[in-house]
Design an enzyme around this catalytic site. Structure first.
Site, PDB file in Angstrom:
ATOM      1  NE  ARG A  94      -1.424  -4.779  -0.804  1.00 30.24           N
ATOM      2  CZ  ARG A  94      -2.212  -3.687  -0.731  1.00 30.24           C
ATOM      3  NH1 ARG A  94      -3.104  -3.457  -1.670  1.00 30.24           N
ATOM      4  NH2 ARG A  94      -2.100  -2.864   0.281  1.00 30.24           N
ATOM      5  CG  ASP A 142      -2.041  -0.822   7.865  1.00 26.99           C
ATOM      6  OD1 ASP A 142      -2.714   0.171   7.568  1.00 26.99           O
ATOM      7  OD2 ASP A 142      -2.244  -1.946   7.400  1.00 26.99           O
ATOM      8  CB  THR A 146       2.685   0.334   5.992  1.00 24.75           C
ATOM      9  OG1 THR A 146       1.303   0.066   6.277  1.00 24.75           O
ATOM     10  CG2 THR A 146       3.494  -0.012   7.225  1.00 24.75           C
ATOM     11  N   GLY A 200       0.845  -1.200   0.000  1.00 26.00           N
ATOM     12  CA  GLY A 200       0.000   0.000   0.000  1.00 26.00           C
ATOM     13  C   GLY A 200       0.878   1.247   0.000  1.00 26.00           C
ATOM     14  NE  ARG A 223      -4.566  -5.543   4.522  1.00 26.19           N
ATOM     15  CZ  ARG A 223      -3.764  -5.691   3.492  1.00 26.19           C
ATOM     16  NH1 ARG A 223      -4.070  -6.537   2.555  1.00 26.19           N
ATOM     17  NH2 ARG A 223      -2.638  -5.003   3.398  1.00 26.19           N
ATOM     18  CG  ASP A 240       1.421  -3.370   9.824  1.00 23.84           C
ATOM     19  OD1 ASP A 240       2.288  -2.714   9.209  1.00 23.84           O
ATOM     20  OD2 ASP A 240       0.603  -4.098   9.235  1.00 23.84           O
ATOM     21  CG  ASP A 248       3.092  -6.519   7.407  1.00 26.14           C
ATOM     22  OD1 ASP A 248       2.739  -5.922   6.376  1.00 26.14           O
ATOM     23  OD2 ASP A 248       2.292  -7.095   8.165  1.00 26.14           O
TER      24      ASP A 248
END
Ligand SMILES: Nc1ncnc2c1ncn2[C@@H]1O[C@H](COP(=O)(O)OP(=O)(O)O)[C@@H](O)[C@H]1O
Ligand SMILES: O=P(O)(O)OC[C@H]1O[C@](O)(COP(=O)(O)O)[C@@H](O)[C@@H]1O
Ligand SMILES: [Mg+2]
Length: 319
Positions: free
Chosen positions: A73, A128, A126, A12, A172, A130, A104
């Protein structure tokens, strides 16, 4: 000393990826090292979509969201055959090392490439937030600011109509965006994938608060915690309070990067280029307590970042 390196963005997109790639390119050129850009992440690596970059190739991008290199992706890259094809393309152009800017998943792909002999330096990119081993990922600050701006606006209309408004944000598998923006936006509830919640209890508390005279409530829902549309339907039915849902979507991933994202991405980009050129590999650069740190690439991809329990606690206390 490496003489030719490449940079790609993958997964992303996130605001600040451009600043990071720009820093990689300009640092390499400053050091007299050739630098290539790979379009569209691993997809471009497999399709041989790469080209030599100049200083001007990265002009006028520090202020832009998205990524000038494009991202994708790539299911093909998850196969051994795909990775070998990418390696053959790197070899053909004399690329001796690679900076991967991604989340990740992209870093996991990088760890597999390094097993085929390609020196890899990763940067966490990202929204996120994460990636294990770093407090910070490129783009998360900008996305969080965009979400808080949306929450502020939703509060105005929620208050005017005495409504409950649920806002669904990205994440997500990670509740970082929801939790931090829930706290910063003064939300009553934050639903994240990491913490079990009970809708009946939440509805009961929301109703009691309304009965005591509360004007409105904001509930932030991380997409990984469930669909805000479905949850909102249930909340409306169970509380009998007028309820609306707003799904923020990709608006939160775009936009001009914040000062924090521009500066930190630039610092990480420089570190990544210098490290790779000097022969270091299998590392990810990130931040810990405001300082740049290097993390072992395999540690970064094999460990799962957890949501800070202090944030979870604070969100509850301040609701
Ligand atoms: N386990 C894996 N093995 C090989 N490549 C992977 C793996 N996971 C992800 N990738 C590669 O990285 C790309 C981006 O990963 P993804 O999880 O979508 O985004 P992000 O890097 O932002 O987490 C994938 O499309 C794939 O090409
Ligand atoms: O752009 P897409 O394919 O809709 O992806 C949405 C996903 O991308 C993210 O924004 C970022 O995820 P990654 O960093 O893992 O790519 C997630 O929060 C979200 O679930
Ligand atoms: Mg990811």
């Amino acid at each position: 000393m490496l003489k030719c390196i490449a940079v790609m963005t993958s997964g992303g997109d996130s605001p600040g990826m451009n600043a990071a790639a720009r820093a990689v390119v300009r640092t390499a050129l400053y050091e007299g090292v050739e630098v290539w850009g790979i379009n569209n992440g691993y997809k471009g690596a497999i399709e041989d979509d790469m080209y030599k970059l100049e200083s001007r190739s990265v002009g006028d991008i520090i202020q832009r969201g998205g990524t000038f290199l494009g991202t994708a992706r790539s299911p093909e890259f998850k196969t051994e055959e795909g990775r070998k094809q990418a390696m053959a393309n790197f070899k053909k152009h004399g690329i001796q090392g690679l900076v991967i800017i991604g989340g990740d998943g992209s870093l996991t792909g990088g760890a597999l490439l390094s097993k085929l002999g390609m020196p890899i330096v990763g940067l966490p990119g990202t929204i996120d937030n994460d990636v294990w081993g770093t407090d910070y990922t490129i783009g998360a600050d900008t996305a969080a600011n965009t979400i808080v701006d949306a929450i502020n606006k939703l509060r105005d209309t929620a208050s005017a109509h005495r409504r409950i408004i649920l806002i669904e944000v990205m994440g997500r598998k990670s509740g970082w965006l929801a939790m931090t923006t829930g706290i910063a936006g003064g939300a009553e509830y934050v639903l994240v994938p990491e913490v079990k919640y009970n809708i009946d209890d939440m509805c009961q508390e929301l109703k009691e608060a309304y009965d005591r005279g509360k004007r409105y409530s904001i509930v932030v829902v991380a997409e990984g915690a469930g669909s805000a549309i479905e949850i909102g339907k249930e909340v409306g039915e169970k509380t009998g309070i007028d309820t609306r849902v707003s799904v923020l979507g990709h608006i939160q991933r775009g936009g001009s990067p914040s000062v924090e994202d521009r500066i930190k991405a630039s610092m990480l980009g420089e570190k990544a280029a210098l490290a790779l050129i000097s022969g270091l590999s299998n590392v990810v650069f990130g931040f810990d307590a405001g300082k740049v740190v290097s993390i072992d690439l395999n540690d970064a991809v094999h460990n799962q970042k957890t949501l800070d329990p202090e944030l979870i606690r604070l969100a509850r206390v301040l609701a």
